[in-house]
Design a protein around this motif. Structure first.
Motif, PDB file in Angstrom:
ATOM      1  N   TYR A  33       0.804  -1.231   0.000  1.00 38.56           N
ATOM      2  CA  TYR A  33       0.000   0.000   0.000  1.00 38.56           C
ATOM      3  C   TYR A  33       0.832   1.273   0.000  1.00 38.56           C
ATOM      4  N   VAL A  34       0.143   2.336  -0.429  1.00 37.90           N
ATOM      5  CA  VAL A  34       0.584   3.708  -0.160  1.00 37.90           C
ATOM      6  C   VAL A  34      -0.608   4.409   0.466  1.00 37.90           C
ATOM      7  N   GLY A  35      -0.354   5.264   1.421  1.00 30.63           N
ATOM      8  CA  GLY A  35      -1.420   6.085   1.988  1.00 30.63           C
ATOM      9  C   GLY A  35      -1.232   7.533   1.570  1.00 30.63           C
ATOM     10  N   TYR A  36      -2.337   8.208   1.321  1.00 30.62           N
ATOM     11  CA  TYR A  36      -2.270   9.613   0.924  1.00 30.62           C
ATOM     12  C   TYR A  36      -3.241  10.425   1.764  1.00 30.62           C
ATOM     13  N   GLU A  37      -2.766  11.548   2.244  1.00 27.16           N
ATOM     14  CA  GLU A  37      -3.710  12.508   2.805  1.00 27.16           C
ATOM     15  C   GLU A  37      -4.511  13.042   1.626  1.00 27.16           C
ATOM     16  N   LEU A  66      -4.653   3.764   0.583  1.00 25.32           N
ATOM     17  CA  LEU A  66      -5.322   4.279   1.776  1.00 25.32           C
ATOM     18  C   LEU A  66      -5.609   5.763   1.579  1.00 25.32           C
ATOM     19  N   ALA A  68      -6.210   8.572   3.439  1.00 23.44           N
ATOM     20  CA  ALA A  68      -5.965   8.766   4.873  1.00 23.44           C
ATOM     21  C   ALA A  68      -6.690  10.012   5.378  1.00 23.44           C
ATOM     22  N   HIS A  71      -5.884  11.002   9.000  1.00 28.15           N
ATOM     23  CA  HIS A  71      -4.544  11.587   9.058  1.00 28.15           C
ATOM     24  C   HIS A  71      -4.537  13.030   8.532  1.00 28.15           C
ATOM     25  N   ILE A 141       6.758  15.380   7.538  1.00 28.99           N
ATOM     26  CA  ILE A 141       5.374  15.234   7.076  1.00 28.99           C
ATOM     27  C   ILE A 141       4.507  16.373   7.595  1.00 28.99           C
ATOM     28  N   TYR A 154      -0.359  11.020  14.904  1.00 28.11           N
ATOM     29  CA  TYR A 154      -0.362  10.689  13.470  1.00 28.11           C
ATOM     30  C   TYR A 154       0.600   9.549  13.100  1.00 28.11           C
ATOM     31  N   GLN A 158      -0.204   5.730  11.675  1.00 28.58           N
ATOM     32  CA  GLN A 158       0.313   5.258  10.384  1.00 28.58           C
ATOM     33  C   GLN A 158       1.058   3.925  10.558  1.00 28.58           C
ATOM     34  N   ASP A 161      -1.561   1.269  10.820  1.00 28.51           N
ATOM     35  CA  ASP A 161      -2.318   0.991   9.585  1.00 28.51           C
ATOM     36  C   ASP A 161      -1.767  -0.240   8.873  1.00 28.51           C
ATOM     37  N   GLN A 176       8.592   9.469   4.317  1.00 28.65           N
ATOM     38  CA  GLN A 176       7.839   8.576   5.215  1.00 28.65           C
ATOM     39  C   GLN A 176       8.756   7.596   5.963  1.00 28.65           C
TER      40      GLN A 176
HETATM   41  N1  IYR Z   1       1.904  10.253   5.858  1.00 32.09           N
HETATM   42  C1  IYR Z   1       1.283  10.222   4.534  1.00 32.09           C
HETATM   43  C2  IYR Z   1      -0.152   9.854   4.602  1.00 32.09           C
HETATM   44  C3  IYR Z   1      -0.350   8.503   5.214  1.00 32.09           C
HETATM   45  C4  IYR Z   1       0.321   7.454   4.694  1.00 32.09           C
HETATM   46  C5  IYR Z   1       0.131   6.203   5.195  1.00 32.09           C
HETATM   47  I1  IYR Z   1       1.276   4.818   4.297  1.00 32.09           I
HETATM   48  C6  IYR Z   1      -0.739   5.967   6.264  1.00 32.09           C
HETATM   49  O1  IYR Z   1      -0.934   4.706   6.784  1.00 32.09           O
HETATM   50  C7  IYR Z   1      -1.403   7.027   6.786  1.00 32.09           C
HETATM   51  C8  IYR Z   1      -1.173   8.288   6.275  1.00 32.09           C
HETATM   52  C9  IYR Z   1       1.491  11.601   3.886  1.00 32.09           C
HETATM   53  O2  IYR Z   1       2.428  12.289   4.265  1.00 32.09           O
HETATM   54  O3  IYR Z   1       0.738  11.951   2.982  1.00 32.09           O
END
Ligand code: IYR
Length: 338
Positions: A33-37, A66, A68, A71, A141, A154, A158, A161, A176
């Motif tokens: 995965y990658v998570g994005y705000e 994700l 997010a 987040h 971040i 935060y 993460q 997650d 990250q």
């Molecule tokens: N910290 C990320 C957003 C984000 C990524 C993950 I992978 C997470 O599990 C939760 C949040 C950013 O800077 O956009």
């Protein structure tokens, strides 16, 4: 290209190579995965990690994106309702960019991060993690100068997650990495409320692009020039034409001694070549005619030797970026009409 090379191409850091090699050998059913705000419009930084997700899909991994939302809320990006709305726009743009709709799972953070077990696990991490450690993880971040309580919760969430989404591999920009290190250190030490496995997972970190205009420092969506999915073909032309592009991979430091990169070459390497088998630089016959490149290195070699003029390289980069962005631009326009 073998599976490991595809999975790790253009990555700045692989933690650890041994673990990622084992995954690449048997990717079936493995989740990454990658998570994005959520933000309303994708920029070229989002596209860079999305390109890595496309590599991973090609290698046979299951991809989780994700969105997010919690987040983003913790990082002070708006009201919860605003964030939810931008998350929906973001999903459509990722699909337009080329993520396989059949093989991509989009998950809202709020769909599991408010559950009792998750909240209690977050509290466990709050007890076991020093403030200093959490703040360091968040340094690259955090939006805004002043650290808020939310900024230390935060990175703990993460780190969690990765456990709750049952992932095998986490991908993110180099910014990250400290969160992923915190994950590796803290998760195996947890008691844990849930049935998920509290094991450390490997991660892959993608490069952060240099500032487009100067090559100094990082490209940022909040300051300086960035390329976004909203840009018209003319916007892209103008931005790329104004970019810093000396005829070298390794520019000299500027007059103040700041390190510089060549952002035009970086975008070719990280965003264009992974998506196109051949890059053609169109030139009039009188200037030698078209040039065609099957890989990044040969294009960079020609730029350094003088065979390829920076202005021609920029023209081609703008065209290829426009091709990558056009589908997302249409999706955004259609959403705005609704
Ligand atoms: N910290 C990320 C957003 C984000 C990524 C993950 I992978 C997470 O599990 C939760 C949040 C950013 O800077 O956009």
């Amino acid at each position: 290209m073998d599976a490991y090379d595809l999975v790790t191409r253009n990555a700045t850091e692989v933690v650890t190579e041994e673990e990622v090699r084992a995954l690449a050998e048997d990717p079936e059913g493995k989740r990454v995965y990658v998570g994005y705000e959520p933000s309303g419009v994708l920029h070229i930084g989002h596209m860079l990690t999305a390109t890595k997700l496309i590599d991973l899909q090609e290698a046979g991994f299951e991809v989780v994106v994700l969105l997010a939302d919690v987040h983003a809320y913790l990082n002070d990006k708006g009201t919860f309702a605003e964030i939810r709305e931008t998350a929906e726009r973001m999903r459509e743009q990722f699909l337009a960019y080329g993520l396989d709709p059949e093989a991509t799972e989009f998950v809202y953070g709020s769909s599991f991060q408010l559950d009792e077990e998750y909240v209690l696990d977050t509290h466990e991490l709050e007890v076991s993690t020093t403030l200093n450690r959490a703040q360091r993880a968040m340094a690259e971040i955090q939006g805004g100068e002043t650290a808020k309580v939310s900024h230390v919760v935060y990175p703990l969430m993460q780190a969690l997650d990765i456990v709750y989404l049952d992932l095998d591999l986490a991908v993110g920009g180099l910014d990250q990495r400290k969160v992923h290190m915190l994950h590796r250190e803290q998760i195996p030490a947890m008691d844990g409320e849930s049935d998920h496995a509290y094991e450390a997972r490997p991660s892959i970190h993608t490069p952060i692009l240099a500032d487009l205009d100067t090559g100094v420092g990082k490209m940022s969506s909040s300051s300086g020039t960035t390329i976004s999915m909203e840009d018209s073909a003319d916007d892209i032309d103008e931005k790329i034409n104004g970019a810093f592009c000396p005829p070298t991979r390794d520019p000299e430091p500027d007059d103040d001694g700041n390190e510089r990169e060549n952002p035009v070459l970086e975008i070719f390497e990280y965003s264009v070549f992974p998506r196109f088998d051949t890059v053609v630089v169109e030139r009039p016959e009188e200037y030698g005619g078209d040039l065609a490149y099957d890989d990044y290195e040969s294009l960079a070699d020609d730029l350094e030797s003088g065979e390829l003029h920076p202005a021609d390289a920029k023209g081609a980069l703008a065209d290829y970026l426009n091709e990558l962005i056009a589908p997302g631009r249409e999706v955004l326009a259609a959403l705005d009409e609704e």
